[in-house]
Each structure stands twice: as structure tokens, then as C-alpha cells.
Scaffold this motif. Structure first.
Motif, short mmCIF file in Angstrom:
data_model
loop_
_atom_site.label_atom_id
_atom_site.label_comp_id
_atom_site.label_asym_id
_atom_site.label_seq_id
_atom_site.Cartn_x
_atom_site.Cartn_y
_atom_site.Cartn_z
N LEU A 96 0.82 -1.21 0.00
CA LEU A 96 0.00 0.00 0.00
C LEU A 96 0.85 1.26 0.00
CD1 LEU A 96 -2.86 -0.96 2.48
CD2 LEU A 96 -2.98 -0.80 -0.01
N ALA A 97 1.99 1.21 0.65
CA ALA A 97 2.90 2.36 0.63
C ALA A 97 3.39 2.61 -0.79
CB ALA A 97 4.09 2.12 1.57
N ILE A 98 3.72 1.55 -1.51
CA ILE A 98 4.15 1.67 -2.91
C ILE A 98 3.01 2.24 -3.75
CG2 ILE A 98 4.88 0.38 -4.95
CD1 ILE A 98 7.07 0.58 -2.85
N SER A 99 1.81 1.71 -3.58
CA SER A 99 0.65 2.20 -4.34
C SER A 99 0.37 3.67 -4.06
CB SER A 99 -0.59 1.36 -4.02
OG SER A 99 -0.43 0.04 -4.47
N ALA A 100 0.44 4.06 -2.79
CA ALA A 100 0.20 5.46 -2.43
C ALA A 100 1.25 6.37 -3.07
CB ALA A 100 0.20 5.62 -0.91
N ALA A 101 2.49 5.92 -3.10
CA ALA A 101 3.55 6.71 -3.73
C ALA A 101 3.30 6.82 -5.24
CB ALA A 101 4.92 6.09 -3.45
#
Length: 184
Positions: A111-116
Motif C-alpha cells: 500500500l505504501a508503494i501504491s500510495a507513492a
């Protein structure tokens, strides 16, 4: 060969579920099983190119951005060995300690990757998970400095199943992307 993929918190009862191979972060959940180390990942600062342009961030300016820009991953109590932004800055000999309550918080590294990718901030992203997005230009790295994760990713196999050709083949497939090929 049929493959059933499930996402569950460790540990699981492999015998009860009829599980042949368990992939897990860390090498400590299944001491009675055969363990095969797959890779030991690291994290580094990533964001979308548009986010970088919008904020006017240069590669060396990460310490200058507001706390609200950082995406924090809450790894949970079982995975406390994952690095934080404060640890990343400390490893760079910086006194900067971003306040997680001011930034965005997510519960999974994916999710951190997706948010970025969506331009929501700067994530401390796992290199393996971010690789395709970096190669496709959806993410850029803001520093080559990284921190190694506290544990490796491992495959666990019941001893009675470790010689089965389908199990051996799956583990070999999983090991095909070794850190040497991942990090060039």
C-alpha cells in the motif's frame, strides 16, 4: 498443477490447511519445517515523478520536506524489525525524525508503494515491490541510500514434502529473482 494462494498472518497450521509451501517474512515462525531463504530485501525513498515535480524536491532534499509528505508503513507488532523513516534518516547521519502522526499511514508495504505511485507522498518502499514501478517510470528513487530489512523472506516446507518435484520446482521459481539479479 493447481496453486492456491492465500494471505494470512503467521503462524498458520500448515498440516490442518494442507499447505505445501509457506512464504513468510522472517525465519522464526516455523522452526520445525525446512527453511529456504529466498531474499533479503531493503527499503529506499520512492515517489512518483509528478509528486517530485510538484514539490520541487531534488534528490538530496528529502530532509527538508514537511512531515505530512512522508508515507509511513505500520508493519504491526509481529514485524517490528521493518525500518522506519526515523531509522532511515539516522542511517544517513541526519537528525531528522518525521512524526508519523503528521504523514500518511498505511498497513502494508504494498500500500505504501501504491500510495507513492498515486502521488500521495514519499514512501520508504521495499525495493523488490517497487522494482516494476521504478522500471516503468511510475516511481523514482530519491536516494540510493537504503536500509536492509531486519529479516529475510523465506519459504517453509514440511520435511515430508521437501523432495516433491512440484514443491522443488516452485521454490526454484521463487529463488529465480535473487538479490544479484534484483539489484543488478
Amino acid at each position: 498443477m493447481a496453486i492456491d494462494i492465500r494471505v494470512e498472518d503467521d503462524p498458520i497450521d500448515m498440516a490442518r490447511h494442507g499447505t505445501d509451501v509457506r512464504i513468510s517474512y522472517g525465519d522464526y515462525h516455523y522452526p520445525e519445517l525446512v527453511r529456504v531463504s529466498l531474499l533479503h530485501d531493503d527499503v529506499l525513498p520512492v515517489c512518483s515523478p509528478e509528486f517530485r515535480r510538484r514539490l520541487g524536491i531534488d534528490t538530496g532534499d528529502i530532509a527538508e520536506v514537511h512531515d505530512s509528505v512522508f508515507i509511513h508503513t505500520n508493519w504491526g507488532p509481529n514485524y517490528a524489525s521493518h525500518p522506519t523513516w526515523s531509522e532511515w534518516f539516522a542511517a544517513q547521519a541526519s537528525a531528522r525524525r518525521p512524526d508519523p502522526s503528521r504523514g500518511r499511514r498505511v498497513g502494508l508495504s504494498s500500500l505504501a508503494i501504491s500510495a507513492a505511485c498515486l502521488g500521495l507522498g514519499i514512501a520508504l518502499g521495499q525495493r523488490v515491490l517497487a522494482r516494476a514501478d521504478i522500471e516503468a517510470g511510475r516511481l523514482i528513487t530519491l536516494s540510493s541510500a537504503s536500509i536492509r530489512l531486519g529479516q529475510p523472506y523465506c519459504a517453509f516446507v514440511p520435511p515430508a514434502k521437501r523432495q516433491r518435484s512440484d514443491v522443488v520446482g516452485l521454490i526454484e521459481l521463487l529463488k529465480a529473482d535473487t538479490p544479484d539479479t534484483l539489484y543488478g
